[in-house]
Design a protein around this motif. Structure first.
Motif, PDB file in Angstrom:
ATOM      1  N   GLY A  67       0.625  -1.149   0.080  1.00 55.71           N
ATOM      2  CA  GLY A  67      -0.136  -0.084   0.015  1.00 55.71           C
ATOM      3  C   GLY A  67       0.883   1.401  -0.022  1.00 55.71           C
ATOM      4  N   GLU A  68       2.055   1.136  -0.254  1.00 60.95           N
ATOM      5  CA  GLU A  68       2.852   2.571  -0.093  1.00 60.95           C
ATOM      6  C   GLU A  68       3.471   2.997  -1.553  1.00 60.95           C
ATOM      7  N   ALA A  69       3.475   2.021  -2.422  1.00 62.97           N
ATOM      8  CA  ALA A  69       4.265   2.545  -3.941  1.00 62.97           C
ATOM      9  C   ALA A  69       3.325   3.365  -4.808  1.00 62.97           C
ATOM     10  N   ASP A  70       3.861   4.414  -5.077  1.00 61.53           N
ATOM     11  CA  ASP A  70       3.372   5.567  -5.936  1.00 61.53           C
ATOM     12  C   ASP A  70       3.307   4.968  -7.370  1.00 61.53           C
ATOM     13  N   TYR A  71       4.309   4.265  -7.468  1.00 60.83           N
ATOM     14  CA  TYR A  71       4.474   3.827  -9.100  1.00 60.83           C
ATOM     15  C   TYR A  71       5.085   2.085  -9.070  1.00 60.83           C
ATOM     16  N   ILE A  72       4.364   1.445  -9.775  1.00 62.29           N
ATOM     17  CA  ILE A  72       5.034  -0.227 -10.164  1.00 62.29           C
ATOM     18  C   ILE A  72       5.488   0.075 -11.496  1.00 62.29           C
ATOM     19  N   ILE A  73       6.722  -0.534 -11.715  1.00 64.05           N
ATOM     20  CA  ILE A  73       7.099  -0.471 -13.079  1.00 64.05           C
ATOM     21  C   ILE A  73       7.132  -1.866 -13.292  1.00 64.05           C
ATOM     22  N   SER A  74       6.303  -2.742 -14.152  1.00 61.56           N
ATOM     23  CA  SER A  74       6.457  -4.039 -14.352  1.00 61.56           C
ATOM     24  C   SER A  74       6.601  -4.430 -15.820  1.00 61.56           C
ATOM     25  N   PHE A  75       7.593  -5.231 -15.594  1.00 63.46           N
ATOM     26  CA  PHE A  75       8.402  -5.732 -17.005  1.00 63.46           C
ATOM     27  C   PHE A  75       7.543  -6.786 -17.572  1.00 63.46           C
ATOM     28  N   GLU A  76       6.327  -7.499 -17.070  1.00 63.90           N
ATOM     29  CA  GLU A  76       5.728  -8.274 -17.310  1.00 63.90           C
ATOM     30  C   GLU A  76       4.372  -8.328 -16.578  1.00 63.90           C
ATOM     31  N   LYS A  77       3.353  -9.018 -17.216  1.00 68.57           N
ATOM     32  CA  LYS A  77       1.875  -8.902 -16.727  1.00 68.57           C
ATOM     33  C   LYS A  77       1.520  -9.562 -15.536  1.00 68.57           C
ATOM     34  N   ILE A  78       2.226 -10.603 -15.423  1.00 61.56           N
ATOM     35  CA  ILE A  78       1.834 -11.506 -13.882  1.00 61.56           C
ATOM     36  C   ILE A  78       2.667 -10.643 -12.799  1.00 61.56           C
ATOM     37  N   ILE A  93       0.430   1.745 -12.070  1.00 58.16           N
ATOM     38  CA  ILE A  93       1.312   0.474 -12.772  1.00 58.16           C
ATOM     39  C   ILE A  93       1.518   0.987 -14.052  1.00 58.16           C
ATOM     40  N   ILE A  94       2.985   0.900 -14.526  1.00 57.02           N
ATOM     41  CA  ILE A  94       3.050   0.935 -15.851  1.00 57.02           C
ATOM     42  C   ILE A  94       3.811  -0.472 -16.123  1.00 57.02           C
ATOM     43  N   VAL A  95       3.078  -0.899 -17.132  1.00 53.93           N
ATOM     44  CA  VAL A  95       3.114  -2.547 -17.465  1.00 53.93           C
ATOM     45  C   VAL A  95       3.484  -2.785 -18.735  1.00 53.93           C
ATOM     46  N   ASN A  96       4.813  -3.653 -19.084  1.00 54.95           N
ATOM     47  CA  ASN A  96       4.886  -4.023 -20.211  1.00 54.95           C
ATOM     48  C   ASN A  96       3.804  -5.306 -20.663  1.00 54.95           C
ATOM     49  N   THR A  97       3.273  -5.332 -21.799  1.00 53.10           N
ATOM     50  CA  THR A  97       2.373  -6.125 -22.064  1.00 53.10           C
ATOM     51  C   THR A  97       2.732  -7.580 -22.233  1.00 53.10           C
ATOM     52  N   GLN A  98       4.234  -7.528 -22.539  1.00 49.95           N
ATOM     53  CA  GLN A  98       4.849  -8.891 -22.764  1.00 49.95           C
ATOM     54  C   GLN A  98       4.540 -10.144 -21.760  1.00 49.95           C
ATOM     55  N   GLN A  99       4.473 -11.236 -22.097  1.00 47.25           N
ATOM     56  CA  GLN A  99       4.007 -12.593 -21.487  1.00 47.25           C
ATOM     57  C   GLN A  99       5.248 -13.356 -21.469  1.00 47.25           C
ATOM     58  N   ILE A 100       5.844 -13.478 -20.162  1.00 49.80           N
ATOM     59  CA  ILE A 100       6.725 -14.654 -20.073  1.00 49.80           C
ATOM     60  C   ILE A 100       6.277 -15.797 -18.990  1.00 49.80           C
ATOM     61  N   ASP A 101       6.217 -16.622 -19.752  1.00 43.19           N
ATOM     62  CA  ASP A 101       5.649 -17.885 -18.940  1.00 43.19           C
ATOM     63  C   ASP A 101       6.676 -18.262 -17.993  1.00 43.19           C
ATOM     64  N   ILE A 147      14.424   0.747 -20.640  1.00 45.00           N
ATOM     65  CA  ILE A 147      14.509   1.855 -20.782  1.00 45.00           C
ATOM     66  C   ILE A 147      13.287   2.477 -21.571  1.00 45.00           C
ATOM     67  N   VAL A 148      12.559   1.533 -22.425  1.00 45.16           N
ATOM     68  CA  VAL A 148      11.223   2.148 -22.879  1.00 45.16           C
ATOM     69  C   VAL A 148       9.982   2.448 -21.623  1.00 45.16           C
ATOM     70  N   LEU A 149      10.352   1.588 -20.574  1.00 42.06           N
ATOM     71  CA  LEU A 149       9.347   1.698 -19.418  1.00 42.06           C
ATOM     72  C   LEU A 149       9.780   2.746 -18.656  1.00 42.06           C
ATOM     73  N   MET A 150      11.175   3.174 -18.503  1.00 37.78           N
ATOM     74  CA  MET A 150      11.710   4.338 -17.843  1.00 37.78           C
ATOM     75  C   MET A 150      11.186   5.540 -18.749  1.00 37.78           C
ATOM     76  N   GLY A 151      11.101   5.600 -19.984  1.00 36.62           N
ATOM     77  CA  GLY A 151      10.628   6.675 -20.696  1.00 36.62           C
ATOM     78  C   GLY A 151       9.129   7.005 -20.500  1.00 36.62           C
ATOM     79  N   ARG A 152       8.444   5.814 -20.134  1.00 36.01           N
ATOM     80  CA  ARG A 152       6.992   5.849 -20.003  1.00 36.01           C
ATOM     81  C   ARG A 152       6.760   6.556 -18.379  1.00 36.01           C
ATOM     82  N   LEU A 153       7.789   6.028 -17.488  1.00 34.94           N
ATOM     83  CA  LEU A 153       7.753   6.556 -16.459  1.00 34.94           C
ATOM     84  C   LEU A 153       7.868   8.175 -16.331  1.00 34.94           C
ATOM     85  N   ALA A 154       8.880   8.695 -16.935  1.00 33.64           N
ATOM     86  CA  ALA A 154       9.357   9.886 -17.030  1.00 33.64           C
ATOM     87  C   ALA A 154       7.812  10.755 -17.407  1.00 33.64           C
ATOM     88  N   LYS A 155       6.823  10.333 -18.033  1.00 33.15           N
ATOM     89  CA  LYS A 155       5.613  11.178 -18.356  1.00 33.15           C
ATOM     90  C   LYS A 155       4.984  11.453 -17.089  1.00 33.15           C
TER      91      LYS A 155
END
Length: 190
Positions: A67-78, A93-101, A147-155
């Protein structure tokens, strides 16, 4: 200034540690007190990896509780679903839509959950989903998803674009600076 909390979550080998280093370099250059903590788990075998980045006027602990995170940058959906409980009520939550089993799916003991992001959105979670892998492929390096995800966080962070670029220059090897700046730009402008 109130302490801000960013969690970077993913699977071993996706570059979450470089992302946290970049964020730490940037925030330190901005004059914040910064604490970074890494939890590797089974990262070398594709397991979950979590990095905590906390910054503010004075930060006393590197750990982010539920309950404390302002942002979660997730490299994978799960991973987004796994750590959503850590998000503040008004967090993002900024999330990469990639699926890694994960291993249980690979060996046939489980199925990959469907509609993970839709379920989060249905619970009122702010989810900014981005196909960071596709954007990384556009710049010619699938390893630049981070770095793509960091670019999104920068917004969402009130830090000048040029300062992010400078942090990239100070965080990656010289031969990878240009490609990472391009990846950052694609994430920022997505």
């Amino acid at each position: 200034m109130e302490t801000k909390n960013v969690m970077i979550v993913g699977v071993g080998g996706q570059g979450s540690l470089l992302a946290s280093k970049l964020l730490g370099v940037l925030l330190t250059a901005e004059g914040f007190d910064v604490k970074v903590s890494e939890v590797h788990g089974m990262s070398q075998r594709g397991g979950s990896v979590v990095t905590y980045v906390r910054y503010g006027e004075k930060v006393y602990s590197p750990i982010i509780a539920e309950g404390e995170a302002d942002y979660i940058i997730s490299f994978e959906k799960i991973e987004a679903a796994r750590y959503a409980k850590c998000l503040k009520k008004d967090g993002k939550i900024i999330v990469n839509t990639q699926q890694i089993d994960p291993m249980p799916v690979i060996i046939g003991n489980a199925e990959y959950p469907v509609n993970v992001l839709e379920e989060l959105k249905g619970k009122g979670v702010f989810v900014d989903d981005i196909d960071a892998l596709e954007l990384a492929e556009k710049v010619g390096n699938v390893k630049s998803v981070n770095i793509v995800l960091m670019g999104r966080l920068a917004k969402y962070l009130d830090i000048d674009y040029d300062k992010w670029v400078e942090a990239i220059r100070n965080s990656v090897k010289p031969q990878f600076v240009d490609i990472n700046i391009k990846a950052f730009e694609l994430g920022f402008n997505y």
